[in-house]
Design an enzyme around this catalytic site. Structure first.
Site, mmCIF file in Angstrom:
data_model
loop_
_atom_site.group_PDB
_atom_site.id
_atom_site.type_symbol
_atom_site.label_atom_id
_atom_site.label_comp_id
_atom_site.label_asym_id
_atom_site.label_seq_id
_atom_site.Cartn_x
_atom_site.Cartn_y
_atom_site.Cartn_z
ATOM 1 N N CYS A 162 0.615 3.403 3.118
ATOM 2 C CA CYS A 162 1.298 2.808 4.285
ATOM 3 C C CYS A 162 2.795 3.064 4.167
ATOM 4 O O CYS A 162 3.459 3.374 5.163
ATOM 5 C CB CYS A 162 1.018 1.307 4.370
ATOM 6 S SG CYS A 162 -0.588 0.903 5.087
ATOM 7 N N HIS A 201 -6.318 3.318 0.559
ATOM 8 C CA HIS A 201 -5.997 3.610 1.962
ATOM 9 C C HIS A 201 -6.735 4.912 2.243
ATOM 10 O O HIS A 201 -6.482 5.918 1.555
ATOM 11 C CB HIS A 201 -4.469 3.755 2.115
ATOM 12 C CG HIS A 201 -3.976 4.092 3.493
ATOM 13 N ND1 HIS A 201 -2.981 3.354 4.124
ATOM 14 C CD2 HIS A 201 -4.299 5.096 4.347
ATOM 15 C CE1 HIS A 201 -2.729 3.887 5.317
ATOM 16 N NE2 HIS A 201 -3.507 4.947 5.474
ATOM 17 N N HIS A 250 -8.158 8.311 2.788
ATOM 18 C CA HIS A 250 -7.478 9.607 2.794
ATOM 19 C C HIS A 250 -8.486 10.710 2.527
ATOM 20 O O HIS A 250 -9.488 10.501 1.848
ATOM 21 C CB HIS A 250 -6.348 9.646 1.763
ATOM 22 C CG HIS A 250 -6.764 9.286 0.375
ATOM 23 N ND1 HIS A 250 -6.959 7.984 -0.029
ATOM 24 C CD2 HIS A 250 -7.047 10.050 -0.702
ATOM 25 C CE1 HIS A 250 -7.330 7.972 -1.306
ATOM 26 N NE2 HIS A 250 -7.402 9.216 -1.735
ATOM 27 N N CYS A 255 0.860 -1.189 0.000
ATOM 28 C CA CYS A 255 0.000 0.000 0.000
ATOM 29 C C CYS A 255 0.889 1.229 0.000
ATOM 30 O O CYS A 255 1.693 1.437 0.913
ATOM 31 C CB CYS A 255 -0.905 -0.011 1.224
ATOM 32 S SG CYS A 255 -1.766 1.544 1.484
ATOM 33 N N HIS A 279 -8.788 14.556 1.018
ATOM 34 C CA HIS A 279 -8.177 15.634 0.236
ATOM 35 C C HIS A 279 -8.583 16.961 0.876
ATOM 36 O O HIS A 279 -9.763 17.186 1.139
ATOM 37 C CB HIS A 279 -8.711 15.631 -1.200
ATOM 38 C CG HIS A 279 -8.440 14.380 -1.971
ATOM 39 N ND1 HIS A 279 -7.468 14.297 -2.946
ATOM 40 C CD2 HIS A 279 -9.018 13.153 -1.930
ATOM 41 C CE1 HIS A 279 -7.466 13.083 -3.471
ATOM 42 N NE2 HIS A 279 -8.403 12.369 -2.881
ATOM 43 N N HIS A 287 -3.736 1.331 8.489
ATOM 44 C CA HIS A 287 -4.334 1.055 7.187
ATOM 45 C C HIS A 287 -5.832 0.820 7.327
ATOM 46 O O HIS A 287 -6.267 -0.124 7.972
ATOM 47 C CB HIS A 287 -3.690 -0.156 6.509
ATOM 48 C CG HIS A 287 -4.294 -0.420 5.157
ATOM 49 N ND1 HIS A 287 -3.847 0.223 4.020
ATOM 50 C CD2 HIS A 287 -5.348 -1.170 4.768
ATOM 51 C CE1 HIS A 287 -4.595 -0.149 2.994
ATOM 52 N NE2 HIS A 287 -5.516 -0.997 3.418
ATOM 53 N N ASP A 310 -0.271 16.532 -2.140
ATOM 54 C CA ASP A 310 -0.590 15.611 -3.225
ATOM 55 C C ASP A 310 0.426 15.784 -4.352
ATOM 56 O O ASP A 310 0.807 16.913 -4.706
ATOM 57 C CB ASP A 310 -2.011 15.883 -3.745
ATOM 58 C CG ASP A 310 -2.545 14.739 -4.588
ATOM 59 O OD1 ASP A 310 -3.480 14.053 -4.142
ATOM 60 O OD2 ASP A 310 -2.015 14.518 -5.709
ATOM 61 N N ASN A 351 -12.827 9.983 -1.548
ATOM 62 C CA ASN A 351 -13.408 9.126 -2.583
ATOM 63 C C ASN A 351 -13.456 7.704 -2.049
ATOM 64 O O ASN A 351 -12.484 7.226 -1.464
ATOM 65 C CB ASN A 351 -12.555 9.177 -3.855
ATOM 66 C CG ASN A 351 -12.554 10.558 -4.484
ATOM 67 O OD1 ASN A 351 -13.593 11.208 -4.568
ATOM 68 N ND2 ASN A 351 -11.391 11.033 -4.907
HETATM 69 P P1 AMP Z 1 -7.953 9.201 -4.828
HETATM 70 O O1 AMP Z 1 -8.144 9.289 -6.293
HETATM 71 O O2 AMP Z 1 -9.027 9.856 -4.032
HETATM 72 O O3 AMP Z 1 -7.678 7.762 -4.391
HETATM 73 O O4 AMP Z 1 -6.660 10.059 -4.501
HETATM 74 C C1 AMP Z 1 -5.380 9.562 -4.493
HETATM 75 C C2 AMP Z 1 -4.465 10.745 -4.556
HETATM 76 O O5 AMP Z 1 -3.175 10.333 -4.181
HETATM 77 C C3 AMP Z 1 -4.350 11.379 -5.940
HETATM 78 O O6 AMP Z 1 -4.759 12.740 -5.877
HETATM 79 C C4 AMP Z 1 -2.862 11.237 -6.279
HETATM 80 O O7 AMP Z 1 -2.346 12.341 -6.970
HETATM 81 C C5 AMP Z 1 -2.242 11.091 -4.900
HETATM 82 N N1 AMP Z 1 -0.971 10.371 -4.842
HETATM 83 C C6 AMP Z 1 -0.689 9.162 -5.374
HETATM 84 N N2 AMP Z 1 0.580 8.816 -5.100
HETATM 85 C C7 AMP Z 1 1.105 9.828 -4.353
HETATM 86 C C8 AMP Z 1 2.372 10.069 -3.747
HETATM 87 N N3 AMP Z 1 3.383 9.185 -3.847
HETATM 88 N N4 AMP Z 1 2.562 11.222 -3.067
HETATM 89 C C9 AMP Z 1 1.560 12.122 -2.960
HETATM 90 N N5 AMP Z 1 0.343 11.950 -3.485
HETATM 91 C C10 AMP Z 1 0.109 10.826 -4.184
HETATM 92 ZN ZN ZN Z 2 -2.285 1.461 3.645
#
Ligand code: AMP
Ligand code: ZN
Length: 112
Positions: A6, A96, A98, A3, A100, A45, A29, A85
Site C-alpha cells: 500500500c 497484499h 501481487h 502494508c 510475479h 488493498h 522486485d 503466492n
Molecule cells: P511473496 O513472497 O510472494 O509475498 O513476494 C513478495 C515479493 O516482494 C518478494 O519477491 C520480495 O522480494 C518483494 N519485495 C518486498 N519488498 C519490496 C520492495 N520494497 N520493493 C520491491 N519488491 C519488494
Molecule cells: Zn496493502
C-alpha cells in the site's frame, strides 16, 4: 494500515516503476529471482487470493488484461511466468495481493 505494498502504491515508499494507472502498479522486485522480475499489484488493498470476491475481482481481470503490456514494457520478448503466492504454505511474505512476472531468460521448467 501497515502494508508495504500500500505504501509503494501511494508513493510513500519508492519503487522502480514499470507501469502505473489509477487501478494498478507494476514495479521491479527488490530481490529478483529471474533476469526480469516484476510485481503487479492492485492499488486497492486485497490481502491475498483468498480475499478476492465479487466486489474486488475486477482488479484481477484488469491485471491480467494488462500483463502482456507490462511484460513488454519490462523488456520481456519471449514468454514469461505469472505466479501468485497465497498463505503460509506458499510462503506469501507480503500480505497484499501481487502477481510475479518472471522472464527475460529461459526459466526452469518447475518452481515447485
Ligand atoms: P511473496 O513472497 O510472494 O509475498 O513476494 C513478495 C515479493 O516482494 C518478494 O519477491 C520480495 O522480494 C518483494 N519485495 C518486498 N519488498 C519490496 C520492495 N520494497 N520493493 C520491491 N519488491 C519488494
Ligand atoms: Zn496493502
Amino acid at each position: 494500515m501497515d502494508c508495504i505494498f500500500c505504501k509503494i502504491a501511494n508513493g510513500e515508499i519508492p519503487s522502480k516503476k514499470v507501469y502505473e494507472d489509477s487501478f494498478i502498479l507494476a514495479f521491479h522486485d527488490i530481490n529478483p529471482e529471474a533476469k526480469v522480475h516484476v510485481l503487479v499489484i492492485p492499488k486497492e488493498h486485497i490481502h491475498s487470493c483468498d480475499f478476492v470476491n465479487k466486489s474486488n475481482s475486477f482488479n484481477v481481470s484488469y491485471i491480467f488484461e494488462k500483463i502482456p503490456e507490462i511484460a513488454r514494457l519490462a523488456g520481456i520478448t519471449n514468454g514469461y511466468r505469472v505466479i501468485t503466492n497465497c498463505g503460509e504454505d506458499a510462503c506469501q511474505s507480503v500480505k497484499h495481493l501481487h502477481f510475479h512476472i518472471l522472464g527475460g531468460e529461459k526459466l526452469p521448467e518447475q518452481i515447485k
